[in-house]
Motif scaffolding. Structure first.
Motif, PDB file in Angstrom:
ATOM      1  N   GLU A 185       0.847  -1.187   0.000  1.00  0.00           N
ATOM      2  CA  GLU A 185       0.000   0.000   0.000  1.00  0.00           C
ATOM      3  C   GLU A 185       0.887   1.244   0.000  1.00  0.00           C
ATOM      4  OE1 GLU A 185      -3.346   0.428  -0.330  1.00  0.00           O
ATOM      5  OE2 GLU A 185      -3.304  -1.722  -0.785  1.00  0.00           O
ATOM      6  N   PRO A 186       0.560   2.242  -0.820  1.00  0.00           N
ATOM      7  CA  PRO A 186       1.431   3.418  -0.959  1.00  0.00           C
ATOM      8  C   PRO A 186       1.715   4.164   0.340  1.00  0.00           C
ATOM      9  CG  PRO A 186      -0.202   3.385  -2.706  1.00  0.00           C
ATOM     10  CD  PRO A 186      -0.569   2.275  -1.754  1.00  0.00           C
ATOM     11  N   ASP A 187       0.798   4.139   1.299  1.00  0.00           N
ATOM     12  CA  ASP A 187       0.992   4.923   2.527  1.00  0.00           C
ATOM     13  C   ASP A 187       1.364   4.063   3.736  1.00  0.00           C
ATOM     14  OD1 ASP A 187      -1.410   3.608   2.821  1.00  0.00           O
ATOM     15  OD2 ASP A 187      -2.531   5.380   3.465  1.00  0.00           O
ATOM     16  N   ARG A 188       1.901   2.876   3.524  1.00  0.00           N
ATOM     17  CA  ARG A 188       2.181   1.969   4.643  1.00  0.00           C
ATOM     18  C   ARG A 188       3.377   2.422   5.484  1.00  0.00           C
ATOM     19  NH1 ARG A 188       5.976  -2.107   4.035  1.00  0.00           N
ATOM     20  NH2 ARG A 188       4.776  -3.403   5.467  1.00  0.00           N
ATOM     21  N   ASP A 189       4.203   3.311   4.955  1.00  0.00           N
ATOM     22  CA  ASP A 189       5.375   3.800   5.681  1.00  0.00           C
ATOM     23  C   ASP A 189       5.490   5.304   5.454  1.00  0.00           C
ATOM     24  OD1 ASP A 189       8.166   4.512   6.300  1.00  0.00           O
ATOM     25  OD2 ASP A 189       8.492   2.351   6.419  1.00  0.00           O
ATOM     26  N   PRO A 190       5.604   6.084   6.530  1.00  0.00           N
ATOM     27  CA  PRO A 190       5.666   7.539   6.368  1.00  0.00           C
ATOM     28  C   PRO A 190       6.945   8.037   5.689  1.00  0.00           C
ATOM     29  CG  PRO A 190       6.025   6.946   8.657  1.00  0.00           C
ATOM     30  CD  PRO A 190       5.639   5.687   7.937  1.00  0.00           C
ATOM     31  N   ARG A 191       7.954   7.188   5.529  1.00  0.00           N
ATOM     32  CA  ARG A 191       9.214   7.609   4.897  1.00  0.00           C
ATOM     33  C   ARG A 191       9.140   7.580   3.381  1.00  0.00           C
ATOM     34  NH1 ARG A 191      12.676   3.274   8.162  1.00  0.00           N
ATOM     35  NH2 ARG A 191      10.827   2.135   7.469  1.00  0.00           N
ATOM     36  N   GLY A 192       8.100   6.976   2.830  1.00  0.00           N
ATOM     37  CA  GLY A 192       7.981   6.868   1.375  1.00  0.00           C
ATOM     38  C   GLY A 192       7.426   5.511   0.992  1.00  0.00           C
ATOM     39  N   ARG A 193       7.627   5.125  -0.245  1.00  0.00           N
ATOM     40  CA  ARG A 193       7.065   3.884  -0.770  1.00  0.00           C
ATOM     41  C   ARG A 193       7.936   2.686  -0.398  1.00  0.00           C
ATOM     42  NH1 ARG A 193       3.121   2.814  -4.779  1.00  0.00           N
ATOM     43  NH2 ARG A 193       2.690   0.618  -4.566  1.00  0.00           N
ATOM     44  N   TYR A 194       7.379   1.804   0.417  1.00  0.00           N
ATOM     45  CA  TYR A 194       8.055   0.582   0.848  1.00  0.00           C
ATOM     46  C   TYR A 194       7.193  -0.608   0.472  1.00  0.00           C
ATOM     47  CZ  TYR A 194      11.637   2.905   3.634  1.00  0.00           C
ATOM     48  OH  TYR A 194      12.710   3.646   4.027  1.00  0.00           O
ATOM     49  N   VAL A 195       7.815  -1.606  -0.119  1.00  0.00           N
ATOM     50  CA  VAL A 195       7.147  -2.858  -0.442  1.00  0.00           C
ATOM     51  C   VAL A 195       7.821  -3.935   0.396  1.00  0.00           C
ATOM     52  CG1 VAL A 195       6.665  -4.560  -2.247  1.00  0.00           C
ATOM     53  CG2 VAL A 195       6.563  -2.112  -2.776  1.00  0.00           C
ATOM     54  N   SER A 196       7.018  -4.692   1.130  1.00  0.00           N
ATOM     55  CA  SER A 196       7.577  -5.682   2.038  1.00  0.00           C
ATOM     56  C   SER A 196       7.062  -7.079   1.737  1.00  0.00           C
ATOM     57  CB  SER A 196       7.220  -5.327   3.481  1.00  0.00           C
ATOM     58  OG  SER A 196       7.869  -6.215   4.363  1.00  0.00           O
ATOM     59  N   ALA A 197       7.983  -8.029   1.736  1.00  0.00           N
ATOM     60  CA  ALA A 197       7.636  -9.446   1.696  1.00  0.00           C
ATOM     61  C   ALA A 197       7.635  -9.912   3.146  1.00  0.00           C
ATOM     62  CB  ALA A 197       8.653 -10.227   0.878  1.00  0.00           C
ATOM     63  N   ALA A 198       6.516 -10.474   3.592  1.00  0.00           N
ATOM     64  CA  ALA A 198       6.410 -10.933   4.976  1.00  0.00           C
ATOM     65  C   ALA A 198       6.388 -12.455   5.017  1.00  0.00           C
ATOM     66  CB  ALA A 198       5.154 -10.367   5.630  1.00  0.00           C
ATOM     67  N   TYR A 199       7.104 -13.008   5.983  1.00  0.00           N
ATOM     68  CA  TYR A 199       7.258 -14.452   6.088  1.00  0.00           C
ATOM     69  C   TYR A 199       6.861 -14.942   7.477  1.00  0.00           C
ATOM     70  CZ  TYR A 199      10.044 -13.868   1.896  1.00  0.00           C
ATOM     71  OH  TYR A 199      10.469 -13.545   0.626  1.00  0.00           O
ATOM     72  N   LEU A 200       6.343 -16.159   7.520  1.00  0.00           N
ATOM     73  CA  LEU A 200       6.021 -16.850   8.755  1.00  0.00           C
ATOM     74  C   LEU A 200       7.146 -17.836   9.066  1.00  0.00           C
ATOM     75  CD1 LEU A 200       3.984 -17.702  10.998  1.00  0.00           C
ATOM     76  CD2 LEU A 200       3.057 -19.337   9.332  1.00  0.00           C
ATOM     77  N   ALA A 201       7.585 -17.829  10.323  1.00  0.00           N
ATOM     78  CA  ALA A 201       8.580 -18.797  10.790  1.00  0.00           C
ATOM     79  C   ALA A 201       8.048 -19.418  12.073  1.00  0.00           C
ATOM     80  CB  ALA A 201       9.918 -18.116  11.059  1.00  0.00           C
ATOM     81  N   ARG A 202       7.841 -20.724  12.057  1.00  0.00           N
ATOM     82  CA  ARG A 202       7.433 -21.440  13.274  1.00  0.00           C
ATOM     83  C   ARG A 202       8.720 -21.835  13.990  1.00  0.00           C
ATOM     84  NH1 ARG A 202       1.796 -23.286  12.338  1.00  0.00           N
ATOM     85  NH2 ARG A 202       1.343 -22.731  10.175  1.00  0.00           N
ATOM     86  N   VAL A 203       8.864 -21.361  15.221  1.00  0.00           N
ATOM     87  CA  VAL A 203      10.093 -21.591  15.976  1.00  0.00           C
ATOM     88  C   VAL A 203       9.794 -22.466  17.197  1.00  0.00           C
ATOM     89  CG1 VAL A 203      11.160 -19.439  15.163  1.00  0.00           C
ATOM     90  CG2 VAL A 203       9.845 -19.445  17.300  1.00  0.00           C
ATOM     91  N   PRO A 204      10.805 -23.139  17.747  1.00  0.00           N
ATOM     92  CA  PRO A 204      10.592 -24.002  18.913  1.00  0.00           C
ATOM     93  C   PRO A 204      10.087 -23.227  20.135  1.00  0.00           C
ATOM     94  CG  PRO A 204      12.719 -24.452  17.899  1.00  0.00           C
ATOM     95  CD  PRO A 204      12.184 -23.216  17.246  1.00  0.00           C
TER      96      PRO A 204
END
Length: 156
Positions: free
Chosen positions: A93-112
């Motif tokens: 989304e264009p307004d997700r970060d106030p510093r400018g345009r950021y595109v993020s890949a988010a990952y799930l990690a199941r940890v012990p």
């Protein structure tokens, strides 16, 4: 070191205007079997003092998977392998970060269950927080990332 992908090259005739600078990041939802998620308290603006997912910039020559592993380790001391990560989604989304345009890949990690974390790098502190008792306000759009992670974890 923060690297930026510059996409300000001229657009083709008939394009949609001037291209913008887009920064690429990776975030990690690290979850224990009891359903608690690892959050950091941000030590720097924007959103200084708010809880957030561990994550940060993808460096030049680095994949988002590698960046996710590196950022999780730098910010929390938790070490995982890229094979431990499952893509939750891409957030742009264009307004997700106030510093400018950021595109993020988010990952799930199941940890012990016994995974220990400590604050490092950009984090002031770390918190294992139940997914069903998250704070009302989180940094950036991390509430959306966590909602999507919950759907994956619950199988819906």
């Amino acid at each position: 070191m923060t690297e930026t992908t510059d996409t300000t090259a001229p657009t083709a005739a008939g394009g949609h205007g001037t291209a913008e600078t887009i920064r690429y990041t990776a975030d990690v939802v690290a979850v224990r079997p009891d359903g608690s998620v690892l959050l950091i308290e941000r030590g720097w603006p924007p959103h200084q003092g708010l809880l957030a997912l561990p994550g940060g910039h993808v460096d030049t020559g680095e994949s988002a998977l590698a960046a996710a592993v590196r950022e999780l380790h730098e910010e929390t001391g938790v070490l995982i392998d890229t094979g431990d990560l499952v893509l939750i989604g891409v957030y742009d989304e264009p307004d997700r970060d106030p510093r400018g345009r950021y595109v993020s890949a988010a990952y799930l990690a199941r940890v012990p269950a016994d995974t220990q974390a400590r604050a490092g790098d950009d984090a002031t502190s770390v918190h294992w927080t139940p997914l069903n008792a998250l704070p009302e306000q989180l940094a950036f759009d991390h509430h959306l990332v966590l909602a999507d992670a919950r759907r994956i974890i619950s199988g819906h």
